[in-house]
Write a protein that holds these residues in place. Structure first.
Motif, PDB file in Angstrom:
ATOM      1  N   VAL A  68      54.333  51.069  22.111  1.00 32.37           N
ATOM      2  CA  VAL A  68      53.694  51.460  20.804  1.00 32.37           C
ATOM      3  C   VAL A  68      54.828  52.327  20.030  1.00 32.37           C
ATOM      4  CG1 VAL A  68      51.750  52.755  20.215  1.00 32.37           C
ATOM      5  CG2 VAL A  68      51.713  51.406  22.333  1.00 32.37           C
ATOM      6  N   MET A  69      54.668  52.077  18.755  1.00 34.81           N
ATOM      7  CA  MET A  69      55.375  52.350  17.800  1.00 34.81           C
ATOM      8  C   MET A  69      54.797  52.948  16.404  1.00 34.81           C
ATOM      9  SD  MET A  69      58.348  49.803  17.641  1.00 34.81           S
ATOM     10  CE  MET A  69      57.349  48.126  17.729  1.00 34.81           C
ATOM     11  N   THR A  70      55.258  54.249  16.062  1.00 33.07           N
ATOM     12  CA  THR A  70      54.575  54.838  14.991  1.00 33.07           C
ATOM     13  C   THR A  70      55.573  55.470  13.868  1.00 33.07           C
ATOM     14  OG1 THR A  70      52.967  56.449  14.204  1.00 33.07           O
ATOM     15  CG2 THR A  70      53.942  56.974  16.047  1.00 33.07           C
ATOM     16  N   GLY A  71      55.271  56.090  12.904  1.00 32.02           N
ATOM     17  CA  GLY A  71      56.271  56.731  12.004  1.00 32.02           C
ATOM     18  C   GLY A  71      55.721  58.073  11.497  1.00 32.02           C
ATOM     19  N   THR A  72      56.484  59.045  11.122  1.00 35.69           N
ATOM     20  CA  THR A  72      56.085  60.238  10.745  1.00 35.69           C
ATOM     21  C   THR A  72      55.505  60.339   9.462  1.00 35.69           C
ATOM     22  OG1 THR A  72      58.058  61.070   9.952  1.00 35.69           O
ATOM     23  CG2 THR A  72      57.658  61.375  12.340  1.00 35.69           C
ATOM     24  N   HIS A 114      48.378  54.118  23.496  1.00 39.01           N
ATOM     25  CA  HIS A 114      49.482  54.650  24.318  1.00 39.01           C
ATOM     26  C   HIS A 114      48.735  55.008  25.712  1.00 39.01           C
ATOM     27  CE1 HIS A 114      52.817  56.092  26.618  1.00 39.01           C
ATOM     28  NE2 HIS A 114      52.445  57.320  26.443  1.00 39.01           N
ATOM     29  N   GLN A 115      47.800  55.945  25.395  1.00 36.92           N
ATOM     30  CA  GLN A 115      47.101  56.537  26.661  1.00 36.92           C
ATOM     31  C   GLN A 115      46.167  55.651  27.378  1.00 36.92           C
ATOM     32  OE1 GLN A 115      45.440  60.068  24.545  1.00 36.92           O
ATOM     33  NE2 GLN A 115      47.386  61.176  24.615  1.00 36.92           N
ATOM     34  N   TYR A 127      53.395  47.835  16.453  1.00 32.44           N
ATOM     35  CA  TYR A 127      53.651  49.195  15.352  1.00 32.44           C
ATOM     36  C   TYR A 127      52.460  49.479  14.584  1.00 32.44           C
ATOM     37  CZ  TYR A 127      56.183  52.138  12.056  1.00 32.44           C
ATOM     38  OH  TYR A 127      56.495  53.119  11.346  1.00 32.44           O
ATOM     39  N   GLU A 128      51.976  50.819  14.966  1.00 30.86           N
ATOM     40  CA  GLU A 128      50.613  51.325  14.281  1.00 30.86           C
ATOM     41  C   GLU A 128      49.501  50.713  14.351  1.00 30.86           C
ATOM     42  OE1 GLU A 128      51.507  53.288  10.851  1.00 30.86           O
ATOM     43  OE2 GLU A 128      52.554  55.178  11.818  1.00 30.86           O
TER      44      GLU A 128
END
Length: 263
Positions: free
Chosen positions: A209-213, A227-228, A117-118
């Motif tokens: 892979v996680m993220t938040g707005t 991620h890439q 996460y991030e």
């Protein structure tokens, strides 16, 4: 607490709860391992392994001499030691700096999957001007330890500003105990400021892979970059969730994790 030792003699302290496949939780910069308490009820089918990061409640040899490169190296060493100490191939779940550690550790550790996460990675254009470590160090030298930690919280947890930081801190479970971690956070931030994301990360395991707005824009950009750089990954963005996503929205995070692991 249990302990194990790395090949270099580093002592690793960790807590283990429950039975099942080991799931190693790696906390981030300002949070101790108790950060994961809201998350753990959603993963009761796993054996939760909760290490105490070196420097965060444990002793360091010559902490003042710890270089930025060594900060990350020591973290990946302790994660690889934990991976070797548990039964079978574990899953790594990291938040922020713990997520960066999880991804880097997985380049040379036998794990089934990585949940990140991030990850604490700075885009090149942001990293060039990053000076949080210097600003925090100056405040600590001036005896303003609480103010130093507040600068970290403002930049990382509330990048869009906050009306009443003191009121928010009064409700934050780890405040003011986390002020004791100020020097370690400076060392961690120096490591983040110097870390360069490679074009390709040699991680054989699948990575979520996680993220938040609602978190820092630069961390959302970095999540896409990580991620890439990975050969086998999925990127998920949670609407309305900030940098403390696992603690803010544990049910949503857990549901996405379970769907990912089932595949």
């Amino acid at each position: 607490m249990r302990t194990t030792q790395s090949a270099t003699g580093d002592e690793i302290a960790y807590e283990r709860r429950g039975d099942g496949q080991p799931l190693i939780f790696l906390h981030g910069g300002m949070a101790p391992r108790q950060y994961w308490n809201p998350v753990l009820p959603h993963f009761e089918q796993y054996a939760a392994v909760l290490p105490q990061r070196p420097g965060f409640g444990t002793c360091l040899d010559d902490p003042e001499e710890t270089s930025p490169d060594e900060v990350l190296n020591r973290e990946t060493r302790y994660v690889r030691t934990l991976v070797d100490a548990v039964d079978g191939e574990p899953i790594l779940f990291g938040h922020s700096y713990g997520a960066l550690t999880a991804v880097e550790s997985a380049t040379d550790a036998a794990v089934e999957a990585v949940l990140a996460y991030e990850p604490a990675v700075l885009p090149d254009e942001f990293r060039v001007e990053a000076d949080l470590a210097d600003r925090m160090a100056t405040l600590i030298e001036d005896g303003e330890r609480q103010e130093a930690v507040k600068r970290y919280i403002e930049q990382v947890l509330h990048p869009d500003g906050i009306d009443d930081l003191d009121s928010w801190l009064a409700e934050w479970p780890v405040w003011p105990d986390c002020v004791e971690l100020a020097e370690e956070v400076v060392r961690m931030n120096r490591a983040v400021e110097q870390y360069r994301l490679p074009d390709a990360l040699d991680v054989a395991a699948p990575v979520l892979v996680m993220t938040g707005t609602d978190g820092p824009t630069f961390l959302r950009e970095s999540a896409r970059g990580v991620h890439q750089a990975l050969p086998h990954s999925r990127l998920v963005e949670f609407d309305g969730v900030g940098h403390s996503g696992p603690g803010e929205a544990p049910e949503r995070i857990a549901a996405e994790v379970e769907a990912f692991l089932r595949e």
